[in-house]
Write a protein that holds these residues in place. Structure first.
Motif, PDB file in Angstrom:
ATOM      1  N   SER A  23       1.922   8.322  13.143  1.00 11.50           N
ATOM      2  CA  SER A  23       0.959   9.409  13.148  1.00 11.50           C
ATOM      3  C   SER A  23       1.505  10.555  12.299  1.00 11.50           C
ATOM      4  O   SER A  23       2.690  10.867  12.368  1.00 11.50           O
ATOM      5  CB  SER A  23       0.708   9.889  14.584  1.00 11.50           C
ATOM      6  OG  SER A  23      -0.205  10.959  14.600  1.00 11.50           O
ATOM      7  N   GLY A  24       0.644  11.141  11.474  1.00 12.67           N
ATOM      8  CA  GLY A  24       1.062  12.245  10.611  1.00 12.67           C
ATOM      9  C   GLY A  24       0.485  12.096   9.224  1.00 12.67           C
ATOM     10  O   GLY A  24      -0.614  11.553   9.045  1.00 12.67           O
ATOM     11  N   GLY A  25       1.219  12.561   8.250  1.00 14.21           N
ATOM     12  CA  GLY A  25       0.766  12.436   6.877  1.00 14.21           C
ATOM     13  C   GLY A  25       0.726  10.984   6.449  1.00 14.21           C
ATOM     14  O   GLY A  25       1.680  10.240   6.681  1.00 14.21           O
ATOM     15  N   PRO A  26      -0.358  10.524   5.804  1.00 15.22           N
ATOM     16  CA  PRO A  26      -0.503   9.100   5.470  1.00 15.22           C
ATOM     17  C   PRO A  26       0.383   8.668   4.303  1.00 15.22           C
ATOM     18  O   PRO A  26       0.489   9.349   3.286  1.00 15.22           O
ATOM     19  CB  PRO A  26      -1.981   8.974   5.104  1.00 15.22           C
ATOM     20  CG  PRO A  26      -2.387  10.344   4.659  1.00 15.22           C
ATOM     21  CD  PRO A  26      -1.553  11.309   5.456  1.00 15.22           C
ATOM     22  N   VAL A  27       1.008   7.502   4.453  1.00 13.09           N
ATOM     23  CA  VAL A  27       1.883   6.918   3.430  1.00 13.09           C
ATOM     24  C   VAL A  27       1.519   5.453   3.276  1.00 13.09           C
ATOM     25  O   VAL A  27       1.421   4.720   4.272  1.00 13.09           O
ATOM     26  CB  VAL A  27       3.375   7.043   3.814  1.00 13.09           C
ATOM     27  CG1 VAL A  27       4.254   6.410   2.729  1.00 13.09           C
ATOM     28  CG2 VAL A  27       3.760   8.503   4.032  1.00 13.09           C
ATOM     29  N   LEU A  28       1.302   5.011   2.036  1.00 12.04           N
ATOM     30  CA  LEU A  28       1.011   3.603   1.751  1.00 12.04           C
ATOM     31  C   LEU A  28       2.244   2.950   1.150  1.00 12.04           C
ATOM     32  O   LEU A  28       2.781   3.437   0.151  1.00 12.04           O
ATOM     33  CB  LEU A  28      -0.160   3.493   0.771  1.00 12.04           C
ATOM     34  CG  LEU A  28      -0.483   2.084   0.260  1.00 12.04           C
ATOM     35  CD1 LEU A  28      -0.979   1.192   1.395  1.00 12.04           C
ATOM     36  CD2 LEU A  28      -1.503   2.129  -0.880  1.00 12.04           C
ATOM     37  N   PHE A  29       2.696   1.827   1.729  1.00 13.96           N
ATOM     38  CA  PHE A  29       3.833   1.061   1.226  1.00 13.96           C
ATOM     39  C   PHE A  29       3.326  -0.189   0.498  1.00 13.96           C
ATOM     40  O   PHE A  29       2.465  -0.902   1.017  1.00 13.96           O
ATOM     41  CB  PHE A  29       4.757   0.623   2.367  1.00 13.96           C
ATOM     42  CG  PHE A  29       5.565   1.737   2.966  1.00 13.96           C
ATOM     43  CD1 PHE A  29       6.663   2.257   2.287  1.00 13.96           C
ATOM     44  CD2 PHE A  29       5.244   2.265   4.207  1.00 13.96           C
ATOM     45  CE1 PHE A  29       7.428   3.277   2.841  1.00 13.96           C
ATOM     46  CE2 PHE A  29       5.997   3.284   4.764  1.00 13.96           C
ATOM     47  CZ  PHE A  29       7.083   3.791   4.080  1.00 13.96           C
ATOM     48  N   ILE A  30       3.898  -0.464  -0.687  1.00 17.91           N
ATOM     49  CA  ILE A  30       3.534  -1.653  -1.460  1.00 17.91           C
ATOM     50  C   ILE A  30       4.820  -2.401  -1.813  1.00 17.91           C
ATOM     51  O   ILE A  30       5.696  -1.846  -2.494  1.00 17.91           O
ATOM     52  CB  ILE A  30       2.765  -1.293  -2.739  1.00 17.91           C
ATOM     53  CG1 ILE A  30       1.571  -0.364  -2.423  1.00 17.91           C
ATOM     54  CG2 ILE A  30       2.272  -2.554  -3.441  1.00 17.91           C
ATOM     55  CD1 ILE A  30       0.841   0.125  -3.645  1.00 17.91           C
ATOM     56  N   ARG A  48       7.809   6.427  11.609  1.00 17.17           N
ATOM     57  CA  ARG A  48       6.544   6.374  12.347  1.00 17.17           C
ATOM     58  C   ARG A  48       6.319   7.574  13.252  1.00 17.17           C
ATOM     59  O   ARG A  48       5.175   7.841  13.639  1.00 17.17           O
ATOM     60  CB  ARG A  48       6.461   5.076  13.152  1.00 17.17           C
ATOM     61  CG  ARG A  48       7.524   4.948  14.237  1.00 17.17           C
ATOM     62  CD  ARG A  48       7.588   3.538  14.796  1.00 17.17           C
ATOM     63  NE  ARG A  48       6.346   3.169  15.442  1.00 17.17           N
ATOM     64  CZ  ARG A  48       6.059   1.928  15.846  1.00 17.17           C
ATOM     65  NH1 ARG A  48       6.921   0.939  15.633  1.00 17.17           N
ATOM     66  NH2 ARG A  48       4.921   1.669  16.451  1.00 17.17           N
ATOM     67  N   ASP A  49       7.372   8.311  13.594  1.00 15.52           N
ATOM     68  CA  ASP A  49       7.170   9.483  14.457  1.00 15.52           C
ATOM     69  C   ASP A  49       6.634  10.686  13.685  1.00 15.52           C
ATOM     70  O   ASP A  49       6.191  11.666  14.295  1.00 15.52           O
ATOM     71  CB  ASP A  49       8.475   9.864  15.153  1.00 15.52           C
ATOM     72  CG  ASP A  49       9.576  10.222  14.179  1.00 15.52           C
ATOM     73  OD1 ASP A  49       9.532   9.708  13.036  1.00 15.52           O
ATOM     74  OD2 ASP A  49      10.462  11.027  14.535  1.00 15.52           O
ATOM     75  N   ARG A  50       6.621  10.623  12.347  1.00 17.40           N
ATOM     76  CA  ARG A  50       6.173  11.773  11.544  1.00 17.40           C
ATOM     77  C   ARG A  50       5.085  11.419  10.541  1.00 17.40           C
ATOM     78  O   ARG A  50       4.461  12.308   9.969  1.00 17.40           O
ATOM     79  CB  ARG A  50       7.363  12.367  10.765  1.00 17.40           C
ATOM     80  CG  ARG A  50       8.461  12.951  11.639  1.00 17.40           C
ATOM     81  CD  ARG A  50       9.545  13.560  10.774  1.00 17.40           C
ATOM     82  NE  ARG A  50       8.949  14.446   9.777  1.00 17.40           N
ATOM     83  CZ  ARG A  50       9.438  14.647   8.559  1.00 17.40           C
ATOM     84  NH1 ARG A  50      10.534  14.003   8.180  1.00 17.40           N
ATOM     85  NH2 ARG A  50       8.837  15.466   7.719  1.00 17.40           N
ATOM     86  N   PHE A  51       4.861  10.130  10.289  1.00 18.19           N
ATOM     87  CA  PHE A  51       3.922   9.730   9.257  1.00 18.19           C
ATOM     88  C   PHE A  51       2.987   8.633   9.751  1.00 18.19           C
ATOM     89  O   PHE A  51       3.355   7.816  10.602  1.00 18.19           O
ATOM     90  CB  PHE A  51       4.672   9.207   8.018  1.00 18.19           C
ATOM     91  CG  PHE A  51       5.548  10.235   7.358  1.00 18.19           C
ATOM     92  CD1 PHE A  51       5.033  11.101   6.398  1.00 18.19           C
ATOM     93  CD2 PHE A  51       6.893  10.336   7.694  1.00 18.19           C
ATOM     94  CE1 PHE A  51       5.838  12.046   5.783  1.00 18.19           C
ATOM     95  CE2 PHE A  51       7.718  11.271   7.077  1.00 18.19           C
ATOM     96  CZ  PHE A  51       7.185  12.139   6.122  1.00 18.19           C
ATOM     97  N   ASP A  52       1.781   8.632   9.187  1.00 15.32           N
ATOM     98  CA  ASP A  52       0.817   7.554   9.408  1.00 15.32           C
ATOM     99  C   ASP A  52       1.086   6.511   8.328  1.00 15.32           C
ATOM    100  O   ASP A  52       0.762   6.696   7.159  1.00 15.32           O
ATOM    101  CB  ASP A  52      -0.604   8.123   9.281  1.00 15.32           C
ATOM    102  CG  ASP A  52      -1.676   7.064   9.480  1.00 15.32           C
ATOM    103  OD1 ASP A  52      -1.331   5.924   9.854  1.00 15.32           O
ATOM    104  OD2 ASP A  52      -2.865   7.377   9.234  1.00 15.32           O
ATOM    105  N   LEU A  53       1.693   5.397   8.700  1.00 14.24           N
ATOM    106  CA  LEU A  53       2.244   4.441   7.746  1.00 14.24           C
ATOM    107  C   LEU A  53       1.354   3.204   7.633  1.00 14.24           C
ATOM    108  O   LEU A  53       0.976   2.598   8.636  1.00 14.24           O
ATOM    109  CB  LEU A  53       3.647   4.015   8.176  1.00 14.24           C
ATOM    110  CG  LEU A  53       4.627   5.174   8.437  1.00 14.24           C
ATOM    111  CD1 LEU A  53       5.923   4.650   9.048  1.00 14.24           C
ATOM    112  CD2 LEU A  53       4.909   5.921   7.146  1.00 14.24           C
ATOM    113  N   VAL A  54       1.053   2.835   6.387  1.00 16.80           N
ATOM    114  CA  VAL A  54       0.263   1.636   6.114  1.00 16.80           C
ATOM    115  C   VAL A  54       1.045   0.795   5.109  1.00 16.80           C
ATOM    116  O   VAL A  54       1.375   1.264   4.017  1.00 16.80           O
ATOM    117  CB  VAL A  54      -1.117   1.980   5.534  1.00 16.80           C
ATOM    118  CG1 VAL A  54      -1.888   0.702   5.210  1.00 16.80           C
ATOM    119  CG2 VAL A  54      -1.908   2.852   6.500  1.00 16.80           C
TER     120      VAL A  54
END
Length: 600
Positions: A23-30, A48-54
């Motif tokens: 949850s937080g600022g969204p980040v996309l991993f490729i 994951r405790d600071r960012f919305d990770l995809v």
């Protein structure tokens, strides 16, 4: 926004697989070729405790469908944008590894409004010929499903052979991914990866977001030089090299890599928070354009041996000892690659007669050098004939500066002459010399004279009694007006260039009569007229000069010529003041910022 405590595995409507957590600022991993979304598990656990990770499964990997037979980077970028649309994410930070870094760049370049920042890990860029050949050979020789020899060779290349014990778990994770990847998806993606290292060579200069290019010092396939080159091209690029790391540093040293990723994302967020209202770009450019500068053409020789050049007014001196000068070039300039990788360059300061050349070198003309006479200097750089001054330099340092690069050169050779320089201000060319048209309209009684210099000597007319006079006449006039300055010069076959205004004073006995004197040059020594005399500047004080005002003016000229700090005298022949043309700081040269460089 995802639940911070849950890890979601899902599929987009197009079949793309993904993992989402935090949850937080969204980040996309490729991920890179042969891996899948699970390879980012260490980063997901730590962020994951600071960012919305995809984390997405690229086409042909994990749960995602195959890419087209002849896939392009745009196919992978469109897949990622489709996933963001499905998840309702308008703007994300994108983190890509290896092939994933190329896809991340493609997304940022094709869809700049969807990317807030970019992290490229172990990215490839302009592979050297031998490395490009090896990668393409591997792509052509791909074996069948789970080819053990190919997998073993890849693991050895990534982790070493034998594998160091601390890296055994990371190597096992990578091997599992390679053994489970769809062979057809792997082959199609790897063939694209083998040829995509030049896909963004001409586009990185337009990258609109902050970008971090990070690799390992021991990564021989995604070398530090590659990351440094990308960071130089990207307007807001940074390069970071982790000592001792290789290609799979994301899983080999996940803690250190993740710390650098989060630090960069925090840095970008903090800068946006601190930033005030954005400048209106054109208004800012107009304000910068208020500074009157000279105009230069900067030249070099590119890798193919061809001359390259651009027009710039962002030139300044840097140091006398050692002799250093600098000039700036826009990263989006066509010649940026040639200059940023060159071993040297020359700066040609233009004269008033070279306005046309300035315009040609500021254009996209195919053969700019056909319009000028030039020769090679000591370092091989092109030197343009007719320039006021030329500085032939070796590259001392390349400095990244926003949307420009600063080229700092060590001067190996230079020349200069007394011609009048071309100026530039507020989007237009200006001539530092006083307007001849304005002076032509002056009252008929105005006495106009000139201090004409040639190779450290000043031109005088000598009378029969030995008295010396500067060339002067009634008004500026024309060559056929025997009483005017031009007429008196023409009568003695003197070809002179008038430049800066040097002194203006009123006659003490006749207030309606004004004296105006220029500085100027005579292009070549004269002979055949006994009344024409050249006198060394340091010997002018020995001359018999009847007019005390002229004598005083020449004493000032000799002093200022030695100090190279000229002013303009305004007043009368008894009292007045010298108004400086420039007032430099007491202990430092004046520096001008880049207003235009190769783009005007």
């Amino acid at each position: 926004m995802a639940d911070a405590g849950a890890l979601v595995r899902g599929k987009a409507p197009d079949g793309s697989g993904f993992i989402r957590a935090g949850s937080g600022g969204p980040v996309l991993f490729i991920h890179g070729v042969g891996m899948d979304a699970k390879i980012w598990q260490p980063q997901i656990d730590m962020m994951r405790d600071r960012f919305d990770l995809v984390a997405i499964d690229m086409l042909g990997h994990g749960a995602s469908p195959l890419p087209p037979q002849n896939a392009e980077l745009s196919d992978f970028a469109d897949q990622a944008i489709g996933l963001l649309d499905h998840l309702g994410l308008e703007r994300v930070a994108v983190v890509g590894h290896s092939m994933g870094a190329l896809v991340a760049q493609e997304i940022a370049l094709r869809h700049p409004s969807r990317v807030g920042s970019l992290v490229c890990l172990n990215a490839v860029f302009r592979r050297p010929p031998e490395l490009a050949h090896a990668v393409r050979e591997r792509a052509a020789a791909l074996g069948g499903p789970g080819d053990p020899s190919a997998i073993a060779a890849t693991i050895a290349r990534w982790f070493g052979n034998p594998i160091p014990p601390p890296l055994s778990d990371a190597a096992a994770t990578a091997r599992t991914a390679l053994e489970s990847v769809d062979p057809q998806g792997y082959a199609r993606t790897y063939r694209l990866f083998a040829h995509a290292d030049t896909a963004h060579v001409d586009r990185l200069g337009s990258l609109a977001v902050p970008a971090l290019f990070m690799t390992g010092s021991d990564d021989r396939n995604s070398t530090p030089a590659m990351s440094a080159a990308m960071a130089r091209l990207a307007p807001s690029g940074q390069c970071l090299v982790l000592n001792g790391e290789k290609h799979m540093m994301t899983i080999a040293s996940p803690k250190e890599v993740t710390q650098h990723i989060t630090a960069f994302l925090d840095e970008v967020a903090n800068e946006r928070t601190k930033a005030g209202p954005a400048f209106e770009a054109m208004e800012f450019r107009r304000a910068l354009g208020s500074f009157l500068t000279g105009v230069t053409i900067v030249t070099t020789i590119d890798e193919a041996g061809d001359p390259r050049g651009f027009t710039a007014n962002s030139f300044t001196s840097v140091s006398l000892e050692p002799p250093l000068v600098l000039v700036c070039i826009a990263k989006k300039a066509l010649g940026h690659q040639a200059f940023s990788t060159s071993r040297g360059f020359a700066i040609n300061i233009l004269s008033e007669a070279q306005k046309a050349a300035s315009g040609i070198f500021a254009s996209k003309a195919a053969d700019k050098f056909a319009s000028v006479a030039w020769q090679s200097g000591r370092t091989g750089n092109p030197l343009i004939e007719g320039s006021v001054a030329v500085f032939d330099c070796a590259m001392e340092q390349l400095v990244d500066a926003g949307d420009h690069s600063i080229l700092i050169g060590r001067v190996h050779d230079f020349t200069h002459n007394g011609a009048q320089p071309l100026g530039y201000c507020r989007g237009a060319y200006v001539t530092p010399g006083l307007s001849q048209e304005a002076l032509a309209a002056a009252p008929p009684g105005t006495k106009v004279g000139a201090i004409l210099e040639n190779e450290g000597r000043v031109l005088f007319f000598e009378a029969a009694d030995g008295a010396c006079q500067l060339p002067a006449g009634r008004g500026l006039g024309a060559a056929n007006d025997a009483r005017s300055l031009r007429g008196k010069l023409a009568a003695k076959a003197i070809e002179a260039d008038l430049g800066f205004l040097y002194a203006v004073w009123d006659d003490a006995t006749d207030a309606s009569r004004t004296h105006v004197y220029y500085r100027g040059t005579v292009d070549s020594p004269l002979s055949g007229d006994g009344q024409v005399r050249f006198v060394e500047i340091e010997r002018i004080a020995e001359l018999k000069i009847a007019d005390p005002a002229v004598r005083s003016m020449l004493a000032r000229y000799a002093r200022e010529r030695t100090e190279d700090t000229f002013g303009v005298y305004v007043g009368n022949e008894v009292e007045g003041e010298v108004r400086p043309l420039a007032k430099p700081a007491p202990s430092a040269p004046i520096h001008s910022g880049p207003i235009h460089s190769g783009q005007r």
